[in-house]
Design an enzyme around this catalytic site. Structure first.
Site, mmCIF file in Angstrom:
data_model
loop_
_atom_site.group_PDB
_atom_site.id
_atom_site.type_symbol
_atom_site.label_atom_id
_atom_site.label_comp_id
_atom_site.label_asym_id
_atom_site.label_seq_id
_atom_site.Cartn_x
_atom_site.Cartn_y
_atom_site.Cartn_z
ATOM 1 N N ARG A 1 0.869 -1.192 0.000
ATOM 2 C CA ARG A 1 0.000 0.000 0.000
ATOM 3 C C ARG A 1 0.894 1.226 0.000
ATOM 4 N NH1 ARG A 1 -5.130 1.069 3.862
ATOM 5 N NH2 ARG A 1 -5.974 -0.376 2.316
ATOM 6 N N HIS B 1 -7.891 0.068 -5.543
ATOM 7 C CA HIS B 1 -7.828 -0.808 -4.361
ATOM 8 C C HIS B 1 -8.526 -2.102 -4.808
ATOM 9 C CE1 HIS B 1 -7.726 -2.335 -0.410
ATOM 10 N NE2 HIS B 1 -8.250 -1.345 0.274
#
Ligand code: CP
Length: 304
Positions: free
Chosen positions: A105, A133
């Protein structure tokens, strides 16, 4: 090219269906006393998180361990990034330890795509800036399909801070591949008109009641204060115009699903009585995060 999972945009409908179907097998296992497999025994997954996370990081770690793999989690603040090491040097350092996949991330949109061009280790995107995402959209689709036979023709209202939301983008890509009718809604400052170009058949409105009318799914988004450089809306004012309250639910289909990727801010994006209502599937989304990430890890590691 790493052979990982960078975004929903790159996946075919068949690839998405295969992940969602495999996640169903893993959903069943979550209710057993022994939840562990040997499918990825001897493999190693590194979770590298440059932004905060509760759900994604924990569920990737649990998913890897349930598949029999080893998992190590690293945060930027506890790594040598805090001593000035660059992103490329950090990734090369971790790749030198020969993990089988890196789950990453990062606050910069495109960071995992950039690194995937140089590393042989597969990279799984756990959220890049405002871009994508992908595992969130997959778990959202799994959750909807636990309650509906198909995504086709479902009216899905995505409401809130669309401009800064990687969850909105990944869901738009996925839902439109399956023929759902996506309506984006938010205040003008957080709803850029060009978002409609990202996928076919996207509707836009600033009016929350119009977005919710006849909806099968209401997907609320967090206001991403960490990505807003302009003065944010006062929380009360935002809630008045774009907060989901019980009075809105009756505008939607009677069996509407209320979703939120989390973390939720009660009293800003939705009221507590909606968050805890029978229509809310927010904790089902969290539970499905483990099953979907097991399916993704299995697919990526078996390919590598
Ligand atoms: N939905 C989501 O990505 O939550 P976390 O930031 O807690 O991982």
């Amino acid at each position: 090219m790493s052979g990982g999972l960078l975004g929903i945009e790159d996946l075919s409908r068949e690839e998405i269906e295969a992940i969602l179907e495999r996640a169903r097998d893993f959903q069943r296992v979550q209710h057993q006393t022994v939840k562990k497999f040997d499918l990825l025994r001897g493999r190693m997954v590194v979770n590298l998180f440059f932004e905060s996370s509760t759900r994604t990081r924990t569920s990737f770690e649990i998913a890897a361990k349930r598949l029999g793999a080893d998992a190590v989690s690293i945060t930027a603040s506890g790594s040598s990034v805090s001593k000035g090491e660059s992103l490329v040097d950090t990734l090369n350092t971790l790749a030198a330890m020969r993990p089988d996949a890196i789950v990453m991330r990062h606050a910069a949109s495109g960071a995992p795509h950039f690194l995937a061009r140089y590393l042989d280790t597969p990279i799984i995107n756990a959220g890049d800036g405002t871009h994508e995402h992908p595992t969130q959209a997959l778990l959202d689709a799994r959750t909807i399909l636990d309650h509906r036979a198909t995504l086709e023709n479902l009216r899905v209202a995505i409401i809130g801070d669309i401009a800064h939301s990687r969850v909105a983008r990944s869901n738009m890509y996925l839902l439109s591949k399956f023929g759902a009718r996506v309506v984006l809604c938010g205040p003008p400052a957080l709803l850029p008109m060009e978002m409609a170009q990202l996928a076919p058949g996207i509707e836009m409105t600033f009016n929350m009641r119009d977005a919710i009318a006849g909806a099968d799914v209401i997907m609320m988004l967090r206001v991403q204060l960490e990505r807003q450089h302009e003065t944010p809306f006062p929380p009360n004012e935002y809630f008045q115009f774009y907060g989901l309250r019980l009075e809105h639910i009756s505008l939607a289909k009677p069996d509407v699903l209320v979703m939120h990727p989390g973390p939720i801010n009660r009293g800003r994006e939705l009221s507590s009585d909606v968050a805890d209502s029978r229509q809310s599937v927010i904790l089902n989304q969290v539970e499905n995060g483990v099953a979907v990430r097991m399916a993704v890890l299995e697919k990526v590691l078996n390919k590598s």
